[in-house]
Design a protein around this motif. Structure first.
Motif, short mmCIF file in Angstrom:
data_model
loop_
_atom_site.label_atom_id
_atom_site.label_comp_id
_atom_site.label_asym_id
_atom_site.label_seq_id
_atom_site.Cartn_x
_atom_site.Cartn_y
_atom_site.Cartn_z
N GLY A 160 -43.68 24.66 34.99
CA GLY A 160 -44.14 25.78 34.17
C GLY A 160 -42.98 26.59 33.64
O GLY A 160 -41.81 26.34 33.98
N PRO A 161 -43.27 27.61 32.84
CA PRO A 161 -42.20 28.37 32.20
C PRO A 161 -41.33 29.17 33.16
O PRO A 161 -40.18 29.47 32.83
N ASP A 162 -41.85 29.54 34.33
CA ASP A 162 -41.04 30.30 35.28
C ASP A 162 -40.18 29.41 36.17
O ASP A 162 -39.40 29.91 36.98
N ASP A 163 -40.35 28.10 36.05
CA ASP A 163 -39.61 27.18 36.91
C ASP A 163 -38.24 26.89 36.33
O ASP A 163 -37.98 27.15 35.15
N GLN A 164 -37.36 26.38 37.17
CA GLN A 164 -36.02 26.00 36.73
C GLN A 164 -35.77 24.54 37.08
O GLN A 164 -36.09 24.10 38.20
N LEU A 165 -35.18 23.81 36.14
CA LEU A 165 -34.84 22.40 36.37
C LEU A 165 -33.32 22.26 36.42
O LEU A 165 -32.61 22.78 35.55
N LEU A 166 -32.84 21.58 37.45
CA LEU A 166 -31.43 21.23 37.52
C LEU A 166 -31.33 19.71 37.47
O LEU A 166 -32.24 19.00 37.92
N THR A 167 -30.22 19.21 36.95
CA THR A 167 -30.05 17.76 36.88
C THR A 167 -28.63 17.39 37.23
O THR A 167 -27.74 18.23 37.32
N SER A 168 -28.44 16.08 37.35
CA SER A 168 -27.10 15.53 37.47
C SER A 168 -26.46 15.50 36.09
O SER A 168 -26.99 16.04 35.12
N GLY A 169 -25.36 14.83 35.98
CA GLY A 169 -24.69 14.70 34.70
C GLY A 169 -25.45 13.82 33.72
O GLY A 169 -25.13 13.80 32.53
N ARG A 170 -26.44 13.08 34.19
CA ARG A 170 -27.30 12.33 33.26
C ARG A 170 -28.39 13.30 32.81
O ARG A 170 -29.47 13.37 33.39
N SER A 171 -28.07 14.04 31.77
CA SER A 171 -28.76 15.31 31.55
C SER A 171 -29.52 15.42 30.25
O SER A 171 -30.31 16.35 30.08
N ILE A 172 -29.28 14.51 29.32
CA ILE A 172 -29.84 14.72 27.97
C ILE A 172 -31.36 14.67 28.00
O ILE A 172 -32.03 15.53 27.44
N ALA A 173 -31.91 13.65 28.66
CA ALA A 173 -33.37 13.52 28.71
C ALA A 173 -33.99 14.74 29.37
O ALA A 173 -35.01 15.26 28.91
N ALA A 174 -33.36 15.21 30.43
CA ALA A 174 -33.92 16.36 31.15
C ALA A 174 -33.90 17.61 30.28
O ALA A 174 -34.88 18.36 30.23
N ALA A 175 -32.80 17.83 29.56
CA ALA A 175 -32.71 19.02 28.71
C ALA A 175 -33.79 18.99 27.63
O ALA A 175 -34.48 19.99 27.39
N LEU A 176 -33.93 17.83 26.99
CA LEU A 176 -34.90 17.74 25.89
C LEU A 176 -36.32 17.80 26.42
O LEU A 176 -37.19 18.43 25.83
N ALA A 177 -36.57 17.15 27.56
CA ALA A 177 -37.92 17.18 28.12
C ALA A 177 -38.31 18.59 28.54
O ALA A 177 -39.48 18.96 28.50
N ARG A 178 -37.32 19.37 28.91
CA ARG A 178 -37.60 20.74 29.34
C ARG A 178 -37.81 21.66 28.15
O ARG A 178 -38.19 22.82 28.32
#
Lengths: 308, 101, 328
Positions: free
Chosen positions: A48-66
């Protein structure tokens, strides 16, 4: 638009974005998620909008998905001043906490303890959970043990997501990690865990939704293993070591094609509609590249800014 | 005879300490084994017990005062009427037992 | 104007405890992490009373896991809290250097200013008979990390003042509390002044030689200065207080008067604090000549054997010898 179609379209956007960048001679050093899109997309569908996502250096998909602006992501990846991180972080450190993307950290396993701290901060402020994506390579590191232990003792709102593509660069999992499946790592810490097909975006989403409900409900941390496959080499500068037959088998499990077939079978979108979405995604990626190309690089004189 | 009750020594790792609590008031007597004063080091409490009987005549370091190892805390005497001296640090040091906890 | 109350005399640990208690009281986002800092009150009793006053949510006993302790402190600080992580022996800071150096020190820069990490790592340094992996002073390693502030008080007043500053700073700070300072006491100014970073303290004036030290070695340098004074050698003694940033102006001004610099540290000479001080003063002084000597631990691990420990570490005699040799 249905939820299944949204998942498909987000994966299409990520695929198109990374392929557009991959074709650029000046793309620099990158770690792509080609083939692994379903993991980030399925997990982000549960946040949800109040959550935070952290990732490894394989990060592009995570940034865009978020939901981070693709133009700002592309600019960051190409080192431009208009990037999410003013061009200072690059692929390994993409971040936009204001959008719930606390960000990437390119030290393998180095994001795990940080994520536990973010989870603690969120819990003390009374809203949101932290989710942390990491590769199977991080499962041999002590930081995972320390993080799971403290998170379990303190019942931190933390979802650990292992994006298990089976390799640490060239080293196959069997040569590096004893636990099998990796989700079993959660057992001694008595946290709920699931191991799912990471090439099936709905399986990832459904498991993530269930585990996020546990975490959000105050039950403490949870562990999600997503068995995925990367189509490209570890990074843009790494040699391929896997046999062609294995790579072909991985390609046959394409998460985007699988989701498209699912949408078509359910009558949620026909092939023409899916093709149109794909064309939209490619046009958006091209536009992001154009915007990034037009943006300025940081001034060399700014090198000491923000050091503190 | 007059004595000085001094900060006992040695106490490992301690340079100076603070008076935490007096358990015998001026003019009052104590017996061997009585807790006379508690002192506070940087991380422990030192219980100072009399090894002989006597009377506290004058407290030189009230609660909260600081004193270094071996320095006087009080003047004590065998009898109540012995006149007090001008300075305590020339007096004989009364033998005490102490425990650091 | 009413007369100021006399400055109370307190133990070193009480200065730290008071700074922590005041900061906890004024900043509800401040959370403390450490081994045995709860009801136990900390290895040096410096956390005494904080658990009872501020509760288990804000005074957190941790497992023995320095990487997670620092990483969680870093993550919590980056996400909107303020954190202090207590590392009982600076040697164990090595276990948590990754989140400190790779994340905390770089977070502001790498995110283009989006993320600040208001974090204090309190690392207790120094030798006191506990052996090769419980005695080290590695603050010099940290001075070369861009984005890190490193401070090391030598007195009660500076322990209070530097910790107060650290607990208001918006970036990561390593606060080095030397364990041989815990038995000491001193006056705590009632005006409760913060000590700004980057300001050294001249604690003794002299014109023959500049002695530069930090933390416990300031006491060693002052003892050496006492002895040298009896020989007619007047020492300027400078307490660095802040290692990063360094107060080069104060150091250079002192050396401009004395023409001789002796650095004193408990860590190693190679790539040490003294090496950096000497180089920075040299740069600041341009072509002006001055003599330099470094006094530091010998290049050996610090044994728990008291004879070997004493042989390894600087003492006043080694400092006076270095000064006499330099000036002769």
């Amino acid at each position: 638009m249905t939820a299944a179609a949204e998942l498909l379209r987000t994966m299409q956007r990520i695929r198109a974005f990374e392929e557009a960048l991959a074709q650029r001679a000046d793309r620099g050093f990158q770690l792509f998620s080609l083939g692994q899109e379903a993991v980030a997309v399925g997990v982000c569908a549960a946040l949800g909008p109040d959550d935070q996502l952290l990732t490894s250096g394989r990060s592009i998909a995570a940034a865009l998905a978020r939901g981070v602006d693709p133009v700002a992501v592309m600019a960051e990846l190409l080192g431009k001043q208009t990037g999410t991180n003013r061009g200072r972080g690059g692929r390994g450190h993409l971040a936009q906490p204001s959008r719930g993307f606390f960000g990437a950290h390119a030290v393998v396993a180095g994001n795990l303890t940080i994520a536990a701290g973010v989870a603690l901060a969120l819990s003390m402020r009374g809203r949101g959970i932290a989710a942390c994506m990491f590769g199977d390579g991080a499962c041999g590191a002590g930081a995972l043990h320390e993080t799971m232990n403290v998170a379990a003792v303190w019942r931190l709102p933390l979802l650990l997501v292992c994006d298990n593509n089976g390799y640490s660069i060239s080293t196959p999992q069997a040569a590096a990690l004893a636990p099998q499946p990796l989700a079993a790592l959660a057992e001694p810490f008595r946290m709920p865990a699931r191991s799912v097909d990471g090439m099936d975006v709905e399986a990832v989403r459904d498991a993530a939704v269930a585990l996020v409900a546990h975490v959000r409900g105050g039950g403490g941390p949870a562990f999600l293993e997503c068995r995925s496959a990367r189509y490209a080499t570890h990074s843009t500068s790494t040699r391929e070591t896997r046999p062609d037959s294995e790579r072909a088998a991985d390609r046959a499990r394409d998460p985007i094609r699988a989701q498209q077939q699912r949408c078509e079978a359910r009558g949620e979108a026909d092939a023409a509609r899916c093709a149109a979405w794909d064309a939209e995604a490619r046009a958006a990626a091209a536009a992001a590249l154009r915007a990034a190309d037009a943006a300025p690089y940081p001034l060399a004189a700014s090198v000491l800014e923000d050091v503190r | 005879m007059l004595y000085q009750l001094a900060v006992p020594t040695p106490i490992e790792d301690v340079e100076e300490l603070r008076v935490l609590e007096w358990h015998v008031a001026p003019g009052h007597a104590f017996a061997p084994g009585d807790l006379v004063v508690e002192l506070e080091t940087h991380k422990a409490v030192v219980e100072v017990r009399a090894a002989r009987a006597g009377i506290v005549r004058s407290i030189l370091a009230p609660v909260g005062d600081w004193q270094r190892l071996g320095r006087p805390l009080a003047v004590v005497s065998d009898t109540v009427d012995e006149p007090l001296p001008d300075a305590a640090d020339t007096l004989a040091v009364m033998h005490v037992d102490f425990e650091v906890t | 104007m009413s007369a100021a109350a006399p400055a109370p005399r307190v133990f070193f640990r009480e200065a730290i405890g008071r700074a922590l208690a005041e900061a906890m009281g004024s900043d509800p986002t401040l959370v403390l992490f450490g081994q045995d800092i709860g009801r136990f009150g900390g290895a040096y009793r410096e956390f005494t009373g904080l658990f009872e006053r501020f509760g288990a949510q804000r005074v957190r006993d941790t497992p023995v896991a320095e990487a997670a302790m620092i990483g969680i402190g870093v993550g919590a600080a980056a996400a909107g809290l303020r954190a202090l992580v207590s590392i009982t022996y600076m040697d164990f800071l090595m276990l948590g250097l990754d989140p400190l150096v790779n994340y905390a020190a770089k977070a502001c820069y790498k995110t283009g200013g989006q993320v600040r990490v208001p974090l204090v790592v309190k690392a207790t340094a120094g030798a006191r008979g506990q052996g090769v992996a419980h005695s080290q002073c590695i603050e010099a390693w940290l001075m070369s990390v861009p984005g890190l502030t490193v401070v090391a008080p030598a007195t009660v007043a500076d322990a209070y003042g530097l910790l107060k500053s650290a607990l208001r700073h918006d970036g990561p700070v390593v606060f080095v509390d030397h364990k041989r300072l815990y038995p000491t006491a001193g006056e705590l100014p009632t005006d409760a002044a913060e000590v700004p970073f980057g300001q050294a303290r001249v604690c003794r004036r002299g014109d023959a030689v500049t002695l530069v030290a930090h933390a416990y070695m300031v006491r060693v340098a002052l003892a050496a200065a006492d002895e040298l004074a009896r020989e007619g050698i007047a020492c300027d003694v400078v307490d660095l207080r802040s290692l990063a940033p360094l107060d080069v102006a104060t150091l250079a001004a002192s050396v401009a008067r004395t023409g001789a610099l002796v650095t004193v540290e408990e860590g190693q000479a190679t790539c040490g604090v003294g090496a950096e001080v000497a180089a920075r003063v040299r740069e600041a002084r341009g072509g002006e000549p001055f003599r330099v000597a470094r006094v530091a631990a010998l290049p050996a691990p610090v044994s728990s054997n008291p004879i070997l420990e004493a042989a390894c570490l600087p003492d006043a005699a080694r400092v006076t010898t270095a000064v006499r040799t330099l000036l002769s």
